[in-house]
Design an enzyme around this catalytic site. Structure first.
Site, PDB file in Angstrom:
ATOM      1  N   ARG A  53     -46.275  -7.808 -32.677  1.00  0.00           N
ATOM      2  CA  ARG A  53     -46.281  -8.653 -31.480  1.00  0.00           C
ATOM      3  C   ARG A  53     -47.634  -9.324 -31.263  1.00  0.00           C
ATOM      4  O   ARG A  53     -47.724 -10.420 -30.707  1.00  0.00           O
ATOM      5  CB  ARG A  53     -45.911  -7.813 -30.251  1.00  0.00           C
ATOM      6  CG  ARG A  53     -45.592  -8.637 -29.039  1.00  0.00           C
ATOM      7  CD  ARG A  53     -45.771  -7.895 -27.727  1.00  0.00           C
ATOM      8  NE  ARG A  53     -45.113  -6.615 -27.656  1.00  0.00           N
ATOM      9  CZ  ARG A  53     -45.751  -5.480 -27.369  1.00  0.00           C
ATOM     10  NH1 ARG A  53     -47.055  -5.478 -27.152  1.00  0.00           N
ATOM     11  NH2 ARG A  53     -45.097  -4.343 -27.295  1.00  0.00           N
ATOM     12  N   TYR A 106     -41.383 -30.967 -16.990  1.00  0.00           N
ATOM     13  CA  TYR A 106     -40.177 -30.412 -17.622  1.00  0.00           C
ATOM     14  C   TYR A 106     -39.410 -29.526 -16.632  1.00  0.00           C
ATOM     15  O   TYR A 106     -39.956 -28.550 -16.103  1.00  0.00           O
ATOM     16  CB  TYR A 106     -40.617 -29.625 -18.854  1.00  0.00           C
ATOM     17  CG  TYR A 106     -39.514 -28.986 -19.635  1.00  0.00           C
ATOM     18  CD1 TYR A 106     -38.543 -29.761 -20.257  1.00  0.00           C
ATOM     19  CD2 TYR A 106     -39.447 -27.608 -19.779  1.00  0.00           C
ATOM     20  CE1 TYR A 106     -37.526 -29.177 -20.991  1.00  0.00           C
ATOM     21  CE2 TYR A 106     -38.435 -27.009 -20.518  1.00  0.00           C
ATOM     22  CZ  TYR A 106     -37.477 -27.800 -21.111  1.00  0.00           C
ATOM     23  OH  TYR A 106     -36.482 -27.205 -21.841  1.00  0.00           O
ATOM     24  N   ASP A 178     -48.650 -30.668 -20.948  1.00  0.00           N
ATOM     25  CA  ASP A 178     -47.565 -30.501 -21.910  1.00  0.00           C
ATOM     26  C   ASP A 178     -47.613 -31.713 -22.838  1.00  0.00           C
ATOM     27  O   ASP A 178     -47.367 -32.836 -22.421  1.00  0.00           O
ATOM     28  CB  ASP A 178     -46.223 -30.427 -21.152  1.00  0.00           C
ATOM     29  CG  ASP A 178     -45.049 -30.096 -22.062  1.00  0.00           C
ATOM     30  OD1 ASP A 178     -45.048 -30.550 -23.225  1.00  0.00           O
ATOM     31  OD2 ASP A 178     -44.123 -29.402 -21.599  1.00  0.00           O
ATOM     32  N   LYS A 203     -39.677 -29.045 -30.730  1.00  0.00           N
ATOM     33  CA  LYS A 203     -39.369 -30.476 -30.816  1.00  0.00           C
ATOM     34  C   LYS A 203     -39.960 -31.087 -32.094  1.00  0.00           C
ATOM     35  O   LYS A 203     -39.537 -30.733 -33.167  1.00  0.00           O
ATOM     36  CB  LYS A 203     -39.866 -31.177 -29.540  1.00  0.00           C
ATOM     37  CG  LYS A 203     -39.387 -30.504 -28.245  1.00  0.00           C
ATOM     38  CD  LYS A 203     -37.904 -30.734 -27.986  1.00  0.00           C
ATOM     39  CE  LYS A 203     -37.317 -29.852 -26.890  1.00  0.00           C
ATOM     40  NZ  LYS A 203     -37.911 -29.983 -25.583  1.00  0.00           N
TER      41      LYS A 203
HETATM   42  C1  LIG Z   1     -38.032 -28.877 -24.586  1.00  0.00           C
HETATM   43  C2  LIG Z   1     -39.273 -28.951 -23.811  1.00  0.00           C
HETATM   44  C3  LIG Z   1     -39.965 -27.804 -23.451  1.00  0.00           C
HETATM   45  C4  LIG Z   1     -39.398 -26.428 -23.692  1.00  0.00           C
HETATM   46  O1  LIG Z   1     -39.315 -26.089 -25.018  1.00  0.00           O
HETATM   47  P1  LIG Z   1     -38.299 -24.957 -25.504  1.00  0.00           P
HETATM   48  O2  LIG Z   1     -38.791 -24.637 -26.852  1.00  0.00           O
HETATM   49  O3  LIG Z   1     -36.953 -25.580 -25.444  1.00  0.00           O
HETATM   50  O4  LIG Z   1     -38.417 -23.813 -24.554  1.00  0.00           O
HETATM   51  C5  LIG Z   1     -41.169 -27.925 -22.813  1.00  0.00           C
HETATM   52  N1  LIG Z   1     -41.680 -29.128 -22.505  1.00  0.00           N
HETATM   53  C6  LIG Z   1     -41.029 -30.262 -22.818  1.00  0.00           C
HETATM   54  C7  LIG Z   1     -41.649 -31.559 -22.450  1.00  0.00           C
HETATM   55  C8  LIG Z   1     -39.809 -30.220 -23.463  1.00  0.00           C
HETATM   56  O5  LIG Z   1     -39.151 -31.341 -23.720  1.00  0.00           O
END
Ligand SMILES: *Cc1c(COP(=O)(O)O)cnc(C)c1O
Length: 385
Positions: A53, A106, A178, A203
């Site tokens: 972990r 988000y 983000d 993503k």
């Molecule tokens: C999809 C997304 C997240 C979250 O990511 P996950 O891996 O799905 O938890 C966070 N920020 C943005 C801008 C996103 O589009």
């Protein structure tokens, strides 16, 4: 030699000499890590790896590569983008503190604030995305963090990241962003003085719609609380996911310009279509904050929005149900194109989203742009008149 981003992406974290020539560090399926001697055991936690972990060679390779392209001090991987957001928030906010988040952040991250942070006594406030340096007017003596996201989820406004960061620094408040959309290839938060950069590696980084992975990168000052928060929350990436995240990095600089080119082409075409009321693509003047995008970003990616004049459910369903290439799905950043009906209105509180048309988010994948345009043209025709 000072290396360019493309070269870094191709090699960062790679250690072929240690792995029989394997160019990527293989997935290490480790929970237990055994020690050879009592002396070694006594050195924990000051050993590279002590328990799955807390880190493995696979997570270290991914984190090292991400830190390099972010220009960060260090990075820590988590099991999802959402958990990466939570790490950034919980690293700096405790009971009685006040944090500020952009109103277009988000949605699920926002829900975590409402359902977890508030429950533990953190005061959560949202600021209008286009507030710029006036964000300082919202600072309170107990404000600990300003969390940005650009362009914002669903509505794509690009904040004046520089002005907001400057105001926060001046007041001794930590900043986080983000950066899932731009990735460090097109925007480098740490260079601009932001303390923490968060990405859903799910993503564009992983890029193939088959991995859940998050990562948090920081400057030197913010590292300890962030790493601590990830550890204490028990968050870690899976070995296969971390491996695929690193593998995704190897082609990020090939995929992103392709997403960019096709998306710019398709967005320009969509803007001309009579059924389209408004285009929300940061590289076009119709997107709020376009000037900020020009100022801070070196490129755009494949994800943007449009507003349709049409709002009748059966017409929208007619369009979406007949798509041949575009699919509906809660994501973006993969190789395939997606078309997603969005509902920004109920989420916003600081600045109302008063568009009356129907919002769609597009993710332009790696298919042929002319084929994608033809699919969209047929779809718009199905809206009728
Ligand atoms: C999809 C997304 C997240 C979250 O990511 P996950 O891996 O799905 O938890 C966070 N920020 C943005 C801008 C996103 O589009």
């Amino acid at each position: 030699m000072i290396k360019k981003q493309n070269t870094i992406l191709t090699h960062a974290g790679s250690k072929p000499a240690e792995y029989h020539g394997a160019v990527n560090v293989p997935p290490h399926r480790m929970s237990t890590i055994v020690f050879n001697t009592y002396e070694e055991f006594e050195k924990v936690p000051n050993v590279p790896f002590s328990y799955g972990r807390a880190g493995t060679p696979t997570s270290a390779a991914f984190e090292e590569a991400i830190a390099k392209i972010e220009g960060a001090y260090k990075s820590v991987a988590t099991c999802s983008g959402l958990s990466a957001i939570l790490v950034a928030l919980l690293a700096f906010a405790k009971q009685g503190d006040h944090i500020l988040l952009t109103d277009n952040c988000y949605g699920p991250g926002r829900k975590s604030c409402e359902e977890i942070l508030r429950k533990f006594g953190v005061e959560v406030e949202y600021f209008p995305p286009m507030i710029g340096g006036d964000v300082a007017k919202l600072f309170q003596p107990n404000t600990k963090l300003v969390f940005m996201e650009a362009p914002g989820s669903l509505t794509f406004e690009v904040q004046d990241i520089g002005a907001i960061t400057e105001a926060a620094r001046h007041a001794g408040i930590k900043t986080a962003i983000d950066n899932s959309w731009g990735t460090p290839l097109f925007f480098r938060p740490i260079d601009l003085g932001i303390d923490v950069s968060v990405m859903a590696a799910t993503k564009y980084i992983a890029g193939h719609s088959d991995v859940m992975l998050g990562v948090v990168s920081t400057n030197e000052e913010a590292w300890k609380p962030v790493k601590r928060a990830a550890l204490m929350l028990g968050l870690c990436g899976g070995s296969e996911e971390l491996y695929l995240g690193t593998r995704g990095l190897r082609t990020l600089h090939v995929r992103l310009p392709h997403h960019q080119k096709s998306a710019l082409d398709i967005a320009a075409w969509l803007q001309q279509q009579p059924q389209v009321k408004r285009l929300l693509h940061p590289a076009f003047p119709s997107c709020p904050g376009h000037e900020n995008w020009k100022k801070y970003y070196t490129g755009s990616t494949g994800t943007f929005g449009i507003i349709l004049h049409e709002t009748r459910r059966e017409k929208i369903a007619n369009m979406l149900d007949g798509m041949e290439i575009f699919r509906m799905g809660f994501s973006w950043g993969g190789f395939e194109s997606l078309l997603f009906p969005e509902q920004p209105k109920p989420i916003r509180t600081a600045q109302k989203w008063d568009e009356t048309g129907f919002s769609l988010r597009l993710h332009i994948g790696l298919e042929d742009a002319e084929d994608l345009k033809a699919d969209l043209a047929d779809g718009l025709k199905r809206l009728g008149s």
